[in-house]
Design a protein around this motif. Sequence first.
Motif, PDB file in Angstrom:
ATOM      1  N   ALA A 158      -2.110  -5.771 -15.234  1.00 31.61           N
ATOM      2  CA  ALA A 158      -1.744  -4.719 -16.189  1.00 31.61           C
ATOM      3  C   ALA A 158      -2.544  -3.447 -15.931  1.00 31.61           C
ATOM      4  O   ALA A 158      -2.001  -2.338 -16.004  1.00 31.61           O
ATOM      5  CB  ALA A 158      -1.968  -5.206 -17.613  1.00 31.61           C
ATOM      6  N   ASN A 159      -3.827  -3.581 -15.608  1.00 31.16           N
ATOM      7  CA  ASN A 159      -4.653  -2.419 -15.281  1.00 31.16           C
ATOM      8  C   ASN A 159      -4.138  -1.705 -14.038  1.00 31.16           C
ATOM      9  O   ASN A 159      -4.077  -0.477 -13.998  1.00 31.16           O
ATOM     10  CB  ASN A 159      -6.114  -2.825 -15.071  1.00 31.16           C
ATOM     11  N   LEU A 160      -3.770  -2.469 -13.022  1.00 31.36           N
ATOM     12  CA  LEU A 160      -3.226  -1.865 -11.795  1.00 31.36           C
ATOM     13  C   LEU A 160      -1.919  -1.140 -12.075  1.00 31.36           C
ATOM     14  O   LEU A 160      -1.671  -0.057 -11.544  1.00 31.36           O
ATOM     15  CB  LEU A 160      -3.014  -2.941 -10.729  1.00 31.36           C
ATOM     16  N   ALA A 161      -1.084  -1.721 -12.894  1.00 25.87           N
ATOM     17  CA  ALA A 161       0.228  -1.134 -13.190  1.00 25.87           C
ATOM     18  C   ALA A 161       0.116   0.216 -13.889  1.00 25.87           C
ATOM     19  O   ALA A 161       1.017   1.048 -13.782  1.00 25.87           O
ATOM     20  CB  ALA A 161       1.058  -2.096 -14.034  1.00 25.87           C
ATOM     21  N   THR A 162      -0.990   0.470 -14.581  1.00 21.75           N
ATOM     22  CA  THR A 162      -1.174   1.751 -15.268  1.00 21.75           C
ATOM     23  C   THR A 162      -2.019   2.731 -14.461  1.00 21.75           C
ATOM     24  O   THR A 162      -2.197   3.868 -14.881  1.00 21.75           O
ATOM     25  CB  THR A 162      -1.820   1.540 -16.653  1.00 21.75           C
ATOM     26  N   ALA A 163      -2.498   2.304 -13.303  1.00 24.03           N
ATOM     27  CA  ALA A 163      -3.352   3.164 -12.481  1.00 24.03           C
ATOM     28  C   ALA A 163      -2.535   4.221 -11.740  1.00 24.03           C
ATOM     29  O   ALA A 163      -1.387   3.995 -11.358  1.00 24.03           O
ATOM     30  CB  ALA A 163      -4.133   2.327 -11.476  1.00 24.03           C
ATOM     31  N   ARG A 164      -3.150   5.373 -11.552  1.00 25.71           N
ATOM     32  CA  ARG A 164      -2.550   6.491 -10.799  1.00 25.71           C
ATOM     33  C   ARG A 164      -3.559   6.908  -9.735  1.00 25.71           C
ATOM     34  O   ARG A 164      -4.703   7.240 -10.041  1.00 25.71           O
ATOM     35  CB  ARG A 164      -2.270   7.643 -11.748  1.00 25.71           C
ATOM     36  N   ILE A 165      -3.127   6.874  -8.474  1.00 24.77           N
ATOM     37  CA  ILE A 165      -4.020   7.190  -7.358  1.00 24.77           C
ATOM     38  C   ILE A 165      -3.389   8.288  -6.508  1.00 24.77           C
ATOM     39  O   ILE A 165      -2.208   8.229  -6.177  1.00 24.77           O
ATOM     40  CB  ILE A 165      -4.291   5.945  -6.491  1.00 24.77           C
ATOM     41  N   GLY A 166      -4.203   9.265  -6.134  1.00 26.41           N
ATOM     42  CA  GLY A 166      -3.755  10.342  -5.260  1.00 26.41           C
ATOM     43  C   GLY A 166      -4.296  10.146  -3.858  1.00 26.41           C
ATOM     44  O   GLY A 166      -5.446   9.738  -3.676  1.00 26.41           O
ATOM     45  N   ILE A 167      -3.463  10.448  -2.868  1.00 21.55           N
ATOM     46  CA  ILE A 167      -3.862  10.352  -1.463  1.00 21.55           C
ATOM     47  C   ILE A 167      -3.534  11.679  -0.793  1.00 21.55           C
ATOM     48  O   ILE A 167      -2.372  12.077  -0.718  1.00 21.55           O
ATOM     49  CB  ILE A 167      -3.136   9.204  -0.733  1.00 21.55           C
ATOM     50  N   LEU A 195      -1.798  -0.178  -1.354  1.00 19.39           N
ATOM     51  CA  LEU A 195      -1.925   0.042  -2.794  1.00 19.39           C
ATOM     52  C   LEU A 195      -0.624  -0.306  -3.505  1.00 19.39           C
ATOM     53  O   LEU A 195      -0.636  -0.928  -4.577  1.00 19.39           O
ATOM     54  CB  LEU A 195      -2.326   1.489  -3.078  1.00 19.39           C
ATOM     55  N   ALA A 196       0.496   0.082  -2.918  1.00 15.08           N
ATOM     56  CA  ALA A 196       1.799  -0.241  -3.510  1.00 15.08           C
ATOM     57  C   ALA A 196       1.981  -1.751  -3.589  1.00 15.08           C
ATOM     58  O   ALA A 196       2.429  -2.282  -4.610  1.00 15.08           O
ATOM     59  CB  ALA A 196       2.926   0.390  -2.698  1.00 15.08           C
ATOM     60  N   ARG A 197       1.601  -2.450  -2.546  1.00 17.40           N
ATOM     61  CA  ARG A 197       1.721  -3.908  -2.527  1.00 17.40           C
ATOM     62  C   ARG A 197       0.748  -4.576  -3.501  1.00 17.40           C
ATOM     63  O   ARG A 197       0.954  -5.707  -3.911  1.00 17.40           O
ATOM     64  CB  ARG A 197       1.487  -4.446  -1.120  1.00 17.40           C
ATOM     65  N   SER A 198      -0.294  -3.868  -3.865  1.00 13.06           N
ATOM     66  CA  SER A 198      -1.300  -4.412  -4.778  1.00 13.06           C
ATOM     67  C   SER A 198      -0.912  -4.264  -6.238  1.00 13.06           C
ATOM     68  O   SER A 198      -1.580  -4.810  -7.111  1.00 13.06           O
ATOM     69  CB  SER A 198      -2.644  -3.714  -4.551  1.00 13.06           C
ATOM     70  N   GLY A 199       0.120  -3.477  -6.532  1.00 12.66           N
ATOM     71  CA  GLY A 199       0.586  -3.344  -7.903  1.00 12.66           C
ATOM     72  C   GLY A 199       0.228  -2.042  -8.600  1.00 12.66           C
ATOM     73  O   GLY A 199       0.396  -1.916  -9.806  1.00 12.66           O
ATOM     74  N   ILE A 200      -0.245  -1.048  -7.838  1.00  5.38           N
ATOM     75  CA  ILE A 200      -0.546   0.256  -8.424  1.00  5.38           C
ATOM     76  C   ILE A 200       0.739   0.826  -9.021  1.00  5.38           C
ATOM     77  O   ILE A 200       1.798   0.766  -8.407  1.00  5.38           O
ATOM     78  CB  ILE A 200      -1.111   1.214  -7.350  1.00  5.38           C
ATOM     79  N   GLY A 201       0.635   1.423 -10.204  1.00  5.18           N
ATOM     80  CA  GLY A 201       1.820   1.912 -10.895  1.00  5.18           C
ATOM     81  C   GLY A 201       2.318   3.268 -10.443  1.00  5.18           C
ATOM     82  O   GLY A 201       3.501   3.550 -10.493  1.00  5.18           O
ATOM     83  N   GLN A 202       1.401   4.141  -9.972  1.00  6.81           N
ATOM     84  CA  GLN A 202       1.814   5.489  -9.573  1.00  6.81           C
ATOM     85  C   GLN A 202       0.956   5.976  -8.413  1.00  6.81           C
ATOM     86  O   GLN A 202      -0.261   5.838  -8.427  1.00  6.81           O
ATOM     87  CB  GLN A 202       1.677   6.458 -10.735  1.00  6.81           C
TER      88      GLN A 202
END
Length: 96
Positions: free
Chosen positions: A19-28, A42-49
Motif C-alpha cells: 500500500a505504501n508503494l502504491a501511493t509513492a511518487r518518484i521522479g527520474i 520501480l514499476a515492477r515493484s509496485g510504485i504508484g506514480q
Amino acid sequence: MSGTLKQGQRLPLPPEQLANLATARIGIAGVGGLGSNCAMMLARSGIGQLVLVDGDVVDESNLNRQHYFPRHLGQSKVLALSTQIQELDDIRVDAH
C-alpha cells in the motif's frame, strides 16, 4: 494492477508495504542507461506514480544498455518508456 504482477508482488511484501508503494511518487531525471532500467524496476515493484524527464530520443547506440527495443528507434525516450510501463501495469506516468 495486473493480476499476475500483483500476485508476484505479494510474495515478498506484506500488504502495508504494498500500500505504501502504491501511493509513492518518484521522479527520474534522465531515462538512459540507469534511469530507464530503474524506472522499469520501480514499476515492477509496485510504485504508484513515476515522473520521467528526458529530452532525448532512442538511438541505435542505446539498445545495448537501455530499456528500449528496435521498435522505439527515433521515439522520445520518455514516451517509449511510458508505453512499456503502461503495458506492464496501470501505473501513472508523467512524461516530460
